[in-house]
Design a protein around this motif. Structure first.
Motif, short mmCIF file in Angstrom:
data_model
loop_
_atom_site.label_atom_id
_atom_site.label_comp_id
_atom_site.label_asym_id
_atom_site.label_seq_id
_atom_site.Cartn_x
_atom_site.Cartn_y
_atom_site.Cartn_z
N ALA A 1 32.38 35.69 33.18
CA ALA A 1 33.26 36.82 32.90
C ALA A 1 34.72 36.43 33.14
CB ALA A 1 32.88 38.01 33.78
N CYS A 2 34.97 35.70 34.21
CA CYS A 2 36.33 35.23 34.50
C CYS A 2 36.84 34.32 33.39
CB CYS A 2 36.35 34.49 35.83
SG CYS A 2 35.86 35.49 37.26
N ILE A 3 35.97 33.42 32.93
CA ILE A 3 36.33 32.50 31.87
C ILE A 3 36.58 33.26 30.57
CG2 ILE A 3 35.46 30.61 30.44
CD1 ILE A 3 33.94 29.62 32.93
N PHE A 4 35.72 34.23 30.28
CA PHE A 4 35.85 35.01 29.05
C PHE A 4 37.20 35.71 28.97
CE2 PHE A 4 35.58 39.32 27.29
CZ PHE A 4 35.27 39.02 25.96
N VAL A 5 37.64 36.31 30.07
CA VAL A 5 38.91 37.04 30.06
C VAL A 5 40.06 36.10 29.76
CG1 VAL A 5 40.53 38.34 31.49
CG2 VAL A 5 38.08 38.84 31.62
N MET A 6 40.05 34.90 30.33
CA MET A 6 41.13 33.95 30.04
C MET A 6 41.10 33.52 28.58
SD MET A 6 43.65 32.60 31.68
CE MET A 6 44.69 32.80 30.26
N ILE B 1 50.70 36.36 33.38
CA ILE B 1 49.39 36.05 32.80
C ILE B 1 48.30 36.13 33.86
CG2 ILE B 1 48.01 34.32 31.60
CD1 ILE B 1 50.19 35.64 29.91
N PHE B 2 48.61 35.65 35.06
CA PHE B 2 47.63 35.71 36.15
C PHE B 2 47.27 37.15 36.47
CE2 PHE B 2 46.72 36.21 40.69
CZ PHE B 2 45.60 35.39 40.81
N SER B 3 48.27 38.03 36.49
CA SER B 3 48.01 39.44 36.79
C SER B 3 47.10 40.06 35.73
CB SER B 3 49.33 40.21 36.86
OG SER B 3 49.10 41.60 37.02
N LYS B 4 47.38 39.77 34.46
CA LYS B 4 46.55 40.30 33.38
C LYS B 4 45.13 39.77 33.48
CE LYS B 4 49.93 42.54 31.53
NZ LYS B 4 50.01 44.01 31.69
N TRP B 5 45.03 38.49 33.78
CA TRP B 5 43.70 37.87 33.90
C TRP B 5 42.93 38.47 35.07
CZ3 TRP B 5 42.11 35.00 38.21
CH2 TRP B 5 40.82 34.46 38.11
N LEU B 6 43.56 38.57 36.23
CA LEU B 6 42.88 39.05 37.43
C LEU B 6 42.42 40.50 37.27
CD1 LEU B 6 41.94 38.59 40.32
CD2 LEU B 6 44.21 39.31 41.11
N THR B 7 43.32 41.37 36.82
CA THR B 7 42.97 42.79 36.71
C THR B 7 41.89 43.01 35.64
OG1 THR B 7 44.86 43.12 35.21
CG2 THR B 7 45.19 43.62 37.53
N ALA B 8 42.00 42.30 34.51
CA ALA B 8 40.99 42.43 33.47
C ALA B 8 39.64 41.93 33.97
CB ALA B 8 41.41 41.66 32.23
N THR B 9 39.66 40.83 34.72
CA THR B 9 38.42 40.30 35.28
C THR B 9 37.79 41.29 36.25
OG1 THR B 9 39.21 38.01 35.06
CG2 THR B 9 37.41 38.41 36.61
N ILE B 10 38.61 41.92 37.07
CA ILE B 10 38.10 42.92 38.03
C ILE B 10 37.39 44.04 37.29
CG2 ILE B 10 38.79 44.71 39.66
CD1 ILE B 10 40.96 42.79 40.65
N TRP B 11 38.00 44.53 36.20
CA TRP B 11 37.39 45.63 35.46
C TRP B 11 36.12 45.18 34.74
CZ3 TRP B 11 37.95 50.49 36.31
CH2 TRP B 11 39.15 50.96 36.84
N VAL B 12 36.09 43.96 34.24
CA VAL B 12 34.87 43.45 33.61
C VAL B 12 33.75 43.36 34.63
CG1 VAL B 12 33.81 41.42 32.54
CG2 VAL B 12 36.04 42.23 31.75
N ILE B 13 34.07 42.87 35.83
CA ILE B 13 33.07 42.76 36.89
C ILE B 13 32.59 44.15 37.31
CG2 ILE B 13 32.71 42.09 39.29
CD1 ILE B 13 34.52 39.70 38.79
N ILE B 14 33.52 45.10 37.41
CA ILE B 14 33.14 46.48 37.75
C ILE B 14 32.19 47.05 36.70
CG2 ILE B 14 34.00 48.85 37.94
CD1 ILE B 14 36.49 47.75 39.28
N SER B 15 32.46 46.75 35.43
CA SER B 15 31.58 47.25 34.37
C SER B 15 30.19 46.65 34.48
CB SER B 15 32.19 46.95 33.00
OG SER B 15 32.15 45.57 32.70
N TYR B 16 30.12 45.35 34.81
CA TYR B 16 28.82 44.72 35.02
C TYR B 16 28.10 45.35 36.21
CZ TYR B 16 29.86 40.86 31.78
OH TYR B 16 30.13 40.11 30.67
N ALA B 17 28.86 45.56 37.29
CA ALA B 17 28.27 46.15 38.49
C ALA B 17 27.74 47.55 38.20
CB ALA B 17 29.31 46.19 39.61
N LEU B 18 28.45 48.28 37.36
CA LEU B 18 28.01 49.63 37.01
C LEU B 18 26.67 49.58 36.30
CD1 LEU B 18 28.40 52.67 36.68
CD2 LEU B 18 29.75 52.19 34.62
#
Length: 277
Positions: free
Chosen positions: A166-171, A93-110
């Motif tokens: 964003a981190c909270i949303f993914v969880m 679950i941590f892996s899914k949360w972390l990787t999804a959060t990274i992609w959400v943050i990347i999308s915001y950064a974009l």
């Protein structure tokens, strides 16, 4: 093993949504190159709009991948392999949360990069755009709006809060997906996933607003850019009347606490109650 999980999850997401990010990078590059070329204003305007649109499409695709990609990997056909990997469910679950959060943050950064590039182009690299920007800025100053230092700090703090949310949303999404794959909640399928996510987010947000109404820990940024914290509504009202800006933190604290329990509950449900398809 957790490191390998994270690496593989990042690769899987990149394969699913990497093309839109490549398109966005090409668009941003083309926009920057166009500053050195003698092309019509309409072409440059169209290119600017295209960059912004692609960036927002990337955000949408990222959210779709976070929701339905995780659902497929955890509870679809891939779930028979994923759920039997020799790792703890908490690590999964941590892996899914972390990787999804990274992609959400990347999308915001974009989106931020796209907006900044368009802003730079129409205010610095383009004479007509620069003149228009100066005109709007001067008008805002005459209306009492435009304390640059205040807005800078407000945007920085808001960006940090946004990343935290964003981190909270993914969880929250992972928890809702888990609920949607437990009998009898699994009967609604993909519609159920969207429904449970909406119910969870609305419920948590409503509770956080309720707490904020009782006592909101608020950051005050006055018109000169000075920062302070308060729980007094009178201080918030006075800062607003003086032209300052406010950022509430009670909902962030509440969501952080709730998210910890949601993570624990999600792990337990995955270990005991899931219904693989």
């Amino acid at each position: 093993m957790t490191g390998k999980l994270i690496k593989n999850d990042l690769k899987a997401d990149a394969a699913a949504i990497g093309d839109i990010y490549l398109a966005a990078a090409i668009g941003v590059g083309a926009l920057l190159i166009s500053t050195f070329l003698d092309i019509s204003t309409w072409v440059k305007f169209a290119l600017s709009v295209a960059v912004i649109v692609i960036a927002f499409i990337a955000v949408i695709m990222t959210f779709v991948q976070v929701i339905f990609g995780a659902n497929k990997n955890l509870f679809g056909r891939e779930g028979y392999l994923t759920q039997t990997l020799p790792v703890r469910t908490s690590s999964l679950i941590f892996s899914k949360w972390l990787t999804a959060t990274i992609w959400v943050i990347i999308s915001y950064a974009l989106v931020i990069v796209a907006v900044v590039c368009v802003y730079y182009y129409w205010t610095v690299a383009n004479d007509e755009g620069a003149k228009m920007y100066d005109m709007i800025y001067n008008f805002a100053q005459t209306m009492g709006v435009g304390a640059v230092e205040m807005y800078k700090k407000y945007l920085i703090v808001s960006a940090i809060v946004g990343l935290f949310n964003a981190c909270i949303f993914v969880m929250d999404v992972l928890f809702a997906i888990t609920i949607a794959n437990i009998r009898p909640f699994s009967r609604l399928g993909n519609i159920g996933i969207v429904l449970y996510i909406a119910i969870l987010l609305i419920g948590i947000q409503a509770a956080s607003y309720g707490l904020a109404d009782i006592a909101d820990v608020t950051m005050l940024i006055d018109a000169k850019g000075a920062i302070s914290m308060t729980v007094q509504q009178s201080a918030v009202d006075a800062n607003t009347a003086a032209g300052g800006m406010n950022i509430g933190f009670t909902d962030v604290y509440f969501k952080a606490i709730v998210t910890v329990f949601i993570y624990i509950f999600t792990v337990q449900l995955n270990e005991t109650k899931i219904n693989l398809k």
